[in-house]
Design a protein around this motif. Structure first.
Motif, mmCIF file in Angstrom:
data_model
loop_
_atom_site.group_PDB
_atom_site.id
_atom_site.type_symbol
_atom_site.label_atom_id
_atom_site.label_comp_id
_atom_site.label_asym_id
_atom_site.label_seq_id
_atom_site.Cartn_x
_atom_site.Cartn_y
_atom_site.Cartn_z
ATOM 1 N N GLN A 142 0.853 -1.307 0.158
ATOM 2 C CA GLN A 142 -0.045 0.205 0.041
ATOM 3 C C GLN A 142 0.897 1.316 0.132
ATOM 4 O O GLN A 142 0.466 2.291 -0.598
ATOM 5 N N SER A 143 1.945 1.085 0.692
ATOM 6 C CA SER A 143 2.795 2.325 0.802
ATOM 7 C C SER A 143 3.662 2.407 -0.603
ATOM 8 O O SER A 143 3.637 3.685 -1.051
ATOM 9 N N LEU A 144 3.827 1.593 -1.320
ATOM 10 C CA LEU A 144 4.534 1.651 -2.700
ATOM 11 C C LEU A 144 3.495 2.179 -3.713
ATOM 12 O O LEU A 144 3.794 2.789 -4.494
ATOM 13 N N ALA A 145 2.283 1.478 -3.459
ATOM 14 C CA ALA A 145 1.315 2.076 -4.328
ATOM 15 C C ALA A 145 1.099 3.789 -4.213
ATOM 16 O O ALA A 145 0.950 4.560 -5.294
ATOM 17 N N LEU A 146 1.271 4.345 -2.875
ATOM 18 C CA LEU A 146 0.936 5.692 -2.676
ATOM 19 C C LEU A 146 2.200 6.471 -3.032
ATOM 20 O O LEU A 146 1.998 7.684 -3.505
ATOM 21 N N VAL A 147 3.339 5.903 -2.743
ATOM 22 C CA VAL A 147 4.558 6.825 -3.059
ATOM 23 C C VAL A 147 4.723 7.165 -4.384
ATOM 24 O O VAL A 147 5.657 8.058 -4.797
ATOM 25 N N LYS A 148 4.281 6.300 -5.513
ATOM 26 C CA LYS A 148 4.386 6.714 -6.738
ATOM 27 C C LYS A 148 3.938 7.999 -7.063
ATOM 28 O O LYS A 148 4.336 8.690 -8.198
ATOM 29 N N ASN A 149 3.076 8.901 -6.266
ATOM 30 C CA ASN A 149 2.438 9.846 -6.523
ATOM 31 C C ASN A 149 3.232 10.944 -6.008
ATOM 32 O O ASN A 149 2.891 12.182 -6.022
ATOM 33 N N GLU A 150 4.299 10.656 -5.179
ATOM 34 C CA GLU A 150 5.193 11.648 -4.684
ATOM 35 C C GLU A 150 6.115 12.303 -5.666
ATOM 36 O O GLU A 150 7.022 11.720 -6.530
ATOM 37 N N LYS A 151 6.079 13.849 -5.501
ATOM 38 C CA LYS A 151 6.596 14.533 -6.618
ATOM 39 C C LYS A 151 8.114 14.832 -6.378
ATOM 40 O O LYS A 151 8.949 15.000 -7.385
ATOM 41 N N ASN A 152 8.388 14.639 -5.163
ATOM 42 C CA ASN A 152 10.071 14.719 -4.672
ATOM 43 C C ASN A 152 10.659 13.382 -5.177
ATOM 44 O O ASN A 152 10.547 12.553 -4.561
ATOM 45 N N ALA A 153 11.481 13.589 -5.913
ATOM 46 C CA ALA A 153 12.223 12.264 -6.556
ATOM 47 C C ALA A 153 12.880 11.632 -5.652
ATOM 48 O O ALA A 153 12.923 10.072 -5.377
ATOM 49 N N PRO A 154 13.937 12.416 -4.788
ATOM 50 C CA PRO A 154 14.620 11.469 -3.974
ATOM 51 C C PRO A 154 13.792 10.733 -2.669
ATOM 52 O O PRO A 154 14.213 9.977 -2.369
ATOM 53 N N THR A 155 12.821 11.533 -2.349
ATOM 54 C CA THR A 155 11.767 10.787 -1.372
ATOM 55 C C THR A 155 11.092 9.726 -1.894
ATOM 56 O O THR A 155 10.955 8.759 -1.101
ATOM 57 N N ARG A 156 10.383 10.036 -3.023
ATOM 58 C CA ARG A 156 9.922 8.790 -3.851
ATOM 59 C C ARG A 156 10.979 7.457 -4.005
ATOM 60 O O ARG A 156 10.577 6.542 -3.413
ATOM 61 N N GLU A 157 11.955 7.818 -4.242
ATOM 62 C CA GLU A 157 13.052 6.616 -4.551
ATOM 63 C C GLU A 157 13.480 6.000 -3.170
ATOM 64 O O GLU A 157 13.670 4.815 -2.962
ATOM 65 N N GLU A 158 13.401 6.895 -2.080
ATOM 66 C CA GLU A 158 13.899 6.115 -0.646
ATOM 67 C C GLU A 158 12.738 5.662 -0.248
ATOM 68 O O GLU A 158 13.256 4.266 0.228
ATOM 69 N N TYR A 159 11.515 6.028 -0.286
ATOM 70 C CA TYR A 159 10.301 4.994 0.310
ATOM 71 C C TYR A 159 10.023 3.938 -0.556
ATOM 72 O O TYR A 159 9.722 2.836 -0.185
#
Length: 303
Positions: A270-287
């Motif tokens: 569920q976390s992976l599904a939501l983090v795809k919408n994160e606009k900040n690339a470093p944060t998206r990649e980290e999570y």
């Protein structure tokens, strides 16, 4: 009568009258001019003052001290005599301020500001917390105002440090070491806080209010080894109010700790599904990386 040549920097109408008056007193004329010149100078401090404030536990620790330098001198045993109370720096006595009660070298210290003195010795130093914080140096040091004394073993360094240094090292959320360094000497005293009772009281009170700190309380329970099921329950309440990739990731970590691996894997997905919408690339990649690692650890698969 005699003539006086005034310094160019002082030759102005606003200063002429007082300087000419001083000339009537002979040699006082030049002394007065020299003093005024000195007042205009800004020179580098031989022992510059340092003020630091470090977040620590639920409050802070502050240090105020002056940093002398070796300048080719032999420090301990000569410049700073062994066996004598030292201001632990230069100029005014060093001050240390605790924002909450701590243990300093194993002894309880109430919140407040103290003068920090030391007694250097090649084999064993003495650290002193004294209640008089207004002293210049240690000339008026009074042992009857000591709050405590603790012993510490010095360690030799291979490299000589030119300037005296005092700071917090090996910093953890509730522990640190006050470390003194100068020349080839390093000596430390442990500082430990125990804020658990205060934090638990804060959580209990906050949970009675309108804005319940579900996420923060859950993380505190998780990090301190408290009731993990209670932490998961609070995190579920947080997710109900505001679903987020970081909340689902932490839910997965808590479920993993509770040995509920299937549920942990689902939270990570569920976390992976939501983090795809994160606009900040470093944060998206980290999570993304964190959740994939969590899935690997609990034996889950991405969908």
């Amino acid at each position: 009568m005699f003539a006086v040549s005034l310094p160019t920097s002082l030759y102005s109408p606003s200063l002429m009258k007082p300087l000419l008056t001083l000339c009537l007193a002979g040699s006082l004329c030049w002394l007065g001019a020299a003093e005024l010149q000195a007042q205009q100078l800004r020179l580098p401090a031989m022992s510059p003052t340092v003020r630091t404030r470090q977040d620590f536990s639920t409050s802070f620790i502050e240090l105020t001290y002056a940093r002398p330098s070796k300048r080719g001198r032999e420090v301990f045993g000569k410049l700073v005599p062994n066996g004598e109370v030292w201001r632990t720096g230069a100029n005014s006595s060093t001050r240390i301020r605790f924002g909450e009660e701590v243990k300093f070298g194993g002894q309880v210290v109430p919140a407040g500001t103290y003068a920090l003195f030391t007694i250097p010795d090649p084999k064993e130093w003495t650290f002193i917390l004294n209640k008089d914080t207004s002293q210049w140096g240690a000339y008026d040091y009074r042992p009857e105002l000591d709050l405590l004394r603790v012993k510490a073993k010095p360690r030799a360094s291979n490299t000589a440090m030119e300037s005296f240094s005092l700071g917090l090292e090996n910093l953890q959320p509730e522990a640190a070491e006050l470390t003194l360094r100068w020349d080839k000497v390093r000596v430390s005293v442990p500082i430990v806080a125990d804020p658990d009772a205060r934090i638990m009281a804060q959580i209990q009170e906050a949970m009675q209010g309108d804005k319940k700190p579900y996420f923060a309380a859950a993380q505190y329970y998780y990090s301190t080894g408290k009731d993990i099921n209670q932490a998961i329950s609070w995190l579920d309440e947080s997710i109900k109010k505001q679903p987020s990739y970081y909340a689902y990731y932490w839910k997965g970590k808590m479920l993993q700790k509770a040995e509920r691996k299937t549920e942990a894997a689902e939270a990570a997905r569920q976390s992976l599904a939501l983090v795809k919408n994160e606009k900040n690339a470093p944060t998206r990649e980290e999570y993304t990386r964190l959740n994939e690692q969590l899935l690997k650890e609990v034996g889950g698969k991405k969908k």
